[in-house]
Design a protein around this motif. Structure first.
Motif, PDB file in Angstrom:
ATOM      1  N   SER A  62      15.561   3.389  -4.350  1.00 24.45           N
ATOM      2  CA  SER A  62      15.454   2.421  -5.434  1.00 24.45           C
ATOM      3  C   SER A  62      14.840   3.078  -6.659  1.00 24.45           C
ATOM      4  CB  SER A  62      14.593   1.236  -4.988  1.00 24.45           C
ATOM      5  OG  SER A  62      14.360   0.373  -6.070  1.00 24.45           O
ATOM      6  N   ALA A  63      15.358   2.740  -7.834  1.00 29.02           N
ATOM      7  CA  ALA A  63      14.809   3.271  -9.079  1.00 29.02           C
ATOM      8  C   ALA A  63      13.418   2.704  -9.348  1.00 29.02           C
ATOM      9  CB  ALA A  63      15.743   2.943 -10.236  1.00 29.02           C
ATOM     10  N   GLN A  64      13.094   1.590  -8.761  1.00 31.19           N
ATOM     11  CA  GLN A  64      11.811   0.922  -8.979  1.00 31.19           C
ATOM     12  C   GLN A  64      10.797   1.276  -7.902  1.00 31.19           C
ATOM     13  OE1 GLN A  64      13.016  -3.121  -8.996  1.00 31.19           O
ATOM     14  NE2 GLN A  64      13.895  -3.038 -11.049  1.00 31.19           N
ATOM     15  N   GLY A  65      11.124   2.184  -7.038  1.00 36.44           N
ATOM     16  CA  GLY A  65      10.208   2.555  -5.973  1.00 36.44           C
ATOM     17  C   GLY A  65      10.488   1.754  -4.712  1.00 36.44           C
ATOM     18  N   PRO A  66       9.636   1.910  -3.706  1.00 36.83           N
ATOM     19  CA  PRO A  66       9.859   1.202  -2.445  1.00 36.83           C
ATOM     20  C   PRO A  66       9.717  -0.314  -2.614  1.00 36.83           C
ATOM     21  CG  PRO A  66       7.767   2.373  -2.393  1.00 36.83           C
ATOM     22  CD  PRO A  66       8.451   2.751  -3.659  1.00 36.83           C
ATOM     23  N   ILE A  67      10.442  -1.038  -1.809  1.00 38.39           N
ATOM     24  CA  ILE A  67      10.390  -2.495  -1.854  1.00 38.39           C
ATOM     25  C   ILE A  67       9.040  -2.990  -1.342  1.00 38.39           C
ATOM     26  CG2 ILE A  67      11.417  -4.614  -0.945  1.00 38.39           C
ATOM     27  CD1 ILE A  67      14.060  -3.073  -0.769  1.00 38.39           C
ATOM     28  N   VAL A  68       8.533  -2.348  -0.291  1.00 30.31           N
ATOM     29  CA  VAL A  68       7.274  -2.758   0.322  1.00 30.31           C
ATOM     30  C   VAL A  68       6.314  -1.565   0.282  1.00 30.31           C
ATOM     31  CG1 VAL A  68       6.171  -3.563   2.427  1.00 30.31           C
ATOM     32  CG2 VAL A  68       8.457  -4.366   1.843  1.00 30.31           C
ATOM     33  N   GLN A  69       5.128  -1.807  -0.160  1.00 27.70           N
ATOM     34  CA  GLN A  69       4.107  -0.768  -0.124  1.00 27.70           C
ATOM     35  C   GLN A  69       3.075  -1.156   0.921  1.00 27.70           C
ATOM     36  OE1 GLN A  69       2.549  -0.285  -4.049  1.00 27.70           O
ATOM     37  NE2 GLN A  69       4.320   0.887  -4.751  1.00 27.70           N
ATOM     38  N   ILE A  70       2.714  -0.177   1.722  1.00 26.24           N
ATOM     39  CA  ILE A  70       1.730  -0.429   2.772  1.00 26.24           C
ATOM     40  C   ILE A  70       0.421   0.179   2.349  1.00 26.24           C
ATOM     41  CG2 ILE A  70       1.158  -0.017   5.198  1.00 26.24           C
ATOM     42  CD1 ILE A  70       4.180   0.171   5.736  1.00 26.24           C
ATOM     43  N   TYR A  71      -0.609  -0.650   2.315  1.00 26.93           N
ATOM     44  CA  TYR A  71      -1.947  -0.189   1.945  1.00 26.93           C
ATOM     45  C   TYR A  71      -2.797  -0.111   3.212  1.00 26.93           C
ATOM     46  CZ  TYR A  71      -0.506  -1.359  -2.770  1.00 26.93           C
ATOM     47  OH  TYR A  71       0.149  -1.422  -3.960  1.00 26.93           O
ATOM     48  N   SER A  72      -3.558   0.950   3.301  1.00 24.14           N
ATOM     49  CA  SER A  72      -4.413   1.134   4.458  1.00 24.14           C
ATOM     50  C   SER A  72      -5.860   1.148   3.998  1.00 24.14           C
ATOM     51  CB  SER A  72      -4.070   2.461   5.153  1.00 24.14           C
ATOM     52  OG  SER A  72      -4.962   2.680   6.203  1.00 24.14           O
ATOM     53  N   ASP A  73      -6.737   0.482   4.740  1.00 24.09           N
ATOM     54  CA  ASP A  73      -8.163   0.443   4.410  1.00 24.09           C
ATOM     55  C   ASP A  73      -8.890   1.671   4.957  1.00 24.09           C
ATOM     56  OD1 ASP A  73      -7.880  -1.954   3.120  1.00 24.09           O
ATOM     57  OD2 ASP A  73      -8.365  -3.153   4.879  1.00 24.09           O
ATOM     58  N   ARG A  74      -8.256   2.490   5.730  1.00 21.39           N
ATOM     59  CA  ARG A  74      -8.909   3.634   6.353  1.00 21.39           C
ATOM     60  C   ARG A  74      -9.168   4.715   5.390  1.00 21.39           C
ATOM     61  NH1 ARG A  74      -5.695   4.266  11.930  1.00 21.39           N
ATOM     62  NH2 ARG A  74      -4.723   2.284  11.738  1.00 21.39           N
TER      63      ARG A  74
END
Length: 74
Positions: A62-74
């Motif tokens: 995608s030109a707009q980057g990933p559809i879903v971003q996963i954030y980790s608290d670690r």
């Protein structure tokens, strides 16, 4: 005497009509089953094609980057 009326052999023309009716019903049933199988097969091919198209679209970056971003608290 009424019992004797029911025990008579059916008229040959009635037997022929019944046989032809049974054959016609069997032919109609076979035709309906074949039609249903063809419709089901066509629908399955369409769904398969749609899924392949979706898979190709999802595989493109995608030109707009990933559809879903996963954030980790670690």
């Amino acid at each position: 005497m009424e019992e004797d009326e029911w025990e008579e052999t059916p008229h040959p023309q009635r037997v022929t009509v019944r046989i032809l009716l049974v054959i016609a019903l069997i032919a109609a049933l076979i035709g309906a089953i074949r039609w249903a199988i063809n419709i089901t097969d066509a629908n399955a091919k369409q769904v398969s094609g749609n899924l392949l198209q979706i898979e190709k679209e999802l595989a493109k970056p995608s030109a707009q980057g990933p559809i879903v971003q996963i954030y980790s608290d670690r």
